[in-house]
Design a protein around this motif. Sequence first.
Motif, PDB file in Angstrom:
ATOM      1  N   LEU A   1       0.829  -1.215   0.000  1.00  0.00           N
ATOM      2  CA  LEU A   1       0.000   0.000   0.000  1.00  0.00           C
ATOM      3  C   LEU A   1       0.859   1.259   0.000  1.00  0.00           C
ATOM      4  O   LEU A   1       0.519   2.257  -0.645  1.00  0.00           O
ATOM      5  CB  LEU A   1      -0.941  -0.004   1.210  1.00  0.00           C
ATOM      6  CG  LEU A   1      -2.025  -1.083   1.176  1.00  0.00           C
ATOM      7  CD1 LEU A   1      -2.876  -1.031   2.447  1.00  0.00           C
ATOM      8  CD2 LEU A   1      -2.915  -0.916  -0.058  1.00  0.00           C
TER       9      LEU A   1
ATOM     10  N   GLU B 188       0.694   3.977  -3.094  1.00  0.00           N
ATOM     11  CA  GLU B 188       0.358   5.386  -2.846  1.00  0.00           C
ATOM     12  C   GLU B 188       1.472   6.302  -3.351  1.00  0.00           C
ATOM     13  O   GLU B 188       1.208   7.330  -3.982  1.00  0.00           O
ATOM     14  CB  GLU B 188       0.135   5.596  -1.336  1.00  0.00           C
ATOM     15  CG  GLU B 188      -0.403   6.977  -1.015  1.00  0.00           C
ATOM     16  CD  GLU B 188      -0.812   7.111   0.451  1.00  0.00           C
ATOM     17  OE1 GLU B 188      -1.224   6.102   1.071  1.00  0.00           O
ATOM     18  OE2 GLU B 188      -0.726   8.241   0.972  1.00  0.00           O
TER      19      GLU B 188
ATOM     20  N   ASP C 141       1.934   7.284  -7.191  1.00  0.00           N
ATOM     21  CA  ASP C 141       1.155   8.340  -7.820  1.00  0.00           C
ATOM     22  C   ASP C 141       0.242   7.816  -8.909  1.00  0.00           C
ATOM     23  O   ASP C 141      -0.254   8.584  -9.723  1.00  0.00           O
ATOM     24  CB  ASP C 141       2.095   9.365  -8.484  1.00  0.00           C
ATOM     25  CG  ASP C 141       2.028  10.690  -7.755  1.00  0.00           C
ATOM     26  OD1 ASP C 141       1.305  10.761  -6.762  1.00  0.00           O
ATOM     27  OD2 ASP C 141       2.690  11.637  -8.211  1.00  0.00           O
TER      28      ASP C 141
ATOM     29  N   ARG D  49      -7.239  -2.573  -1.048  1.00  0.00           N
ATOM     30  CA  ARG D  49      -8.057  -1.398  -0.699  1.00  0.00           C
ATOM     31  C   ARG D  49      -9.531  -1.727  -0.765  1.00  0.00           C
ATOM     32  O   ARG D  49     -10.310  -1.333   0.106  1.00  0.00           O
ATOM     33  CB  ARG D  49      -7.703  -0.217  -1.599  1.00  0.00           C
ATOM     34  CG  ARG D  49      -6.466   0.537  -1.102  1.00  0.00           C
ATOM     35  CD  ARG D  49      -6.315   1.836  -1.858  1.00  0.00           C
ATOM     36  NE  ARG D  49      -6.061   1.560  -3.269  1.00  0.00           N
ATOM     37  CZ  ARG D  49      -4.894   1.747  -3.866  1.00  0.00           C
ATOM     38  NH1 ARG D  49      -3.878   2.229  -3.185  1.00  0.00           N
ATOM     39  NH2 ARG D  49      -4.738   1.480  -5.138  1.00  0.00           N
TER      40      ARG D  49
ATOM     41  N   LEU E 288       6.200   8.667   2.298  1.00  0.00           N
ATOM     42  CA  LEU E 288       5.024   9.279   1.678  1.00  0.00           C
ATOM     43  C   LEU E 288       4.999  10.785   1.941  1.00  0.00           C
ATOM     44  O   LEU E 288       4.656  11.574   1.054  1.00  0.00           O
ATOM     45  CB  LEU E 288       3.743   8.619   2.203  1.00  0.00           C
ATOM     46  CG  LEU E 288       3.599   7.140   1.826  1.00  0.00           C
ATOM     47  CD1 LEU E 288       2.348   6.541   2.460  1.00  0.00           C
ATOM     48  CD2 LEU E 288       3.551   6.982   0.310  1.00  0.00           C
TER      49      LEU E 288
ATOM     50  N   ARG F 273       4.954  14.000  -0.720  1.00  0.00           N
ATOM     51  CA  ARG F 273       3.962  15.072  -0.650  1.00  0.00           C
ATOM     52  C   ARG F 273       4.644  16.444  -0.563  1.00  0.00           C
ATOM     53  O   ARG F 273       4.268  17.395  -1.265  1.00  0.00           O
ATOM     54  CB  ARG F 273       3.068  14.837   0.589  1.00  0.00           C
ATOM     55  CG  ARG F 273       1.929  15.820   0.762  1.00  0.00           C
ATOM     56  CD  ARG F 273       1.126  15.520   2.042  1.00  0.00           C
ATOM     57  NE  ARG F 273       1.950  15.259   3.222  1.00  0.00           N
ATOM     58  CZ  ARG F 273       2.636  16.181   3.898  1.00  0.00           C
ATOM     59  NH1 ARG F 273       2.607  17.443   3.509  1.00  0.00           N
ATOM     60  NH2 ARG F 273       3.354  15.840   4.959  1.00  0.00           N
TER      61      ARG F 273
END
Lengths: 224, 224
Positions: free
Chosen positions: A187, A191, A194, A206, B152, B156
């Motif tokens: 996961l 994520e 992208d 998910r 992550l 961002r």
Amino acid sequence: MEVFVPFSTDRPKSRLSGVLTPDERAAFAHAMLRDVLDAISGAGGEPRVLATGAVDADLPCPVTVDDRPLTDAVNAVLDARLGSGGKAEGDEEPVAVVMADLALATPESLRELFAAGREADVAIAPGRGGGTNALVVSRPEFRVDYHGASYLDHHRIADEIDASVAVVDSHRLATDADEPADLAELLIHAEADDEADGGRAARWLRDAGFALDATDGRVGIGRE
Amino acid sequence: MEVFVPFSTDRPKSRLSGVLTPDERAAFAHAMLRDVLDAISGAGGEPRVLATGAVDADLPCPVTVDDRPLTDAVNAVLDARLGSGGKAEGDEEPVAVVMADLALATPESLRELFAAGREADVAIAPGRGGGTNALVVSRPEFRVDYHGASYLDHHRIADEIDASVAVVDSHRLATDADEPADLAELLIHAEADDEADGGRAARWLRDAGFALDATDGRVGIGRE
């Protein structure tokens, strides 16, 4: 390059039994298999599934059934493809073996593996914990042994036949989805990549209600 | 390229407390630090230790002491090196941050990181579990945040300042020595690498009586 993907139809991912039912483990294993086959095709390989029994799904490639243990089934394939066909040494087209639960595998990481396998006699992508997650072989005398610390055994076997070894240093290829912590890994990278939806396996997780959970300071998974 | 290696002198590897005493953890952490510094030098980097307190050892590079939490100390370094020095955008020499417990890091894996960091605005080698094990930054607006799933978060933060991100896919850089299973990883690769003695950290483990143990079918560690 032919790329064999061993797939167990009867013992699906038992170490995930704490978080997934048997039916869920089978569905998740299929999703990972499809992702791996896609990544192989994307890297220019020709995927072939090497299954322990009949596969109950439409797969985009040939399926060979061999119900023997993993080591025997893979050695039979290596023998059939590289064995005494009268070709001069060095003329063999290498054969690859890639595990079906490398859900993080990408065409890029597999291209690196295939390229290493064209340079060296044996190319190995080690798994975390001393396994052999992916392998390319061009020497007919080489034999696999997947029991125990197979990464070390495969180095030893290559040494015994004076075969050169290339090691492919890839986190994606080192990560097999065996344990709940590996699901978090899946996961996290889905994520970070992208992509709107990630691969089938990440989507499956998910859709099954799994999400990253960092509430205790370390990143794990939770389920709705 | 300057490569900062954060090193905690007061909280040594507490997740290894089940297998190592506090003094042993400190000695092992030092051995890993020395291995990481050597690998950085071998890759052409200029190592600098960023320690939380005085380091009780002869180190082959400058040591800066900053007792603030990791995130603040690293951001202070990025600010000092990349901050508003009047240079035009794009002229900054990138700065790297590499964790001190990447005992599997090699010059080769770090060269790949440094090369990625010269191409992209931010290069990240993710750790297993969503951490950021190594990082190269050339954009002064970038700030680190090591709390939680920092891999992550760093994606961002880079997105927010329109910085390009390169991900370095390396099992060696993804493996930090946090838990007993990671010690097995260290011994596996030291043995596979065919070096007579491996790095300092692997030697330290062997001298302390640790050895690979595959008796239950999975590879772990045992101690004499």
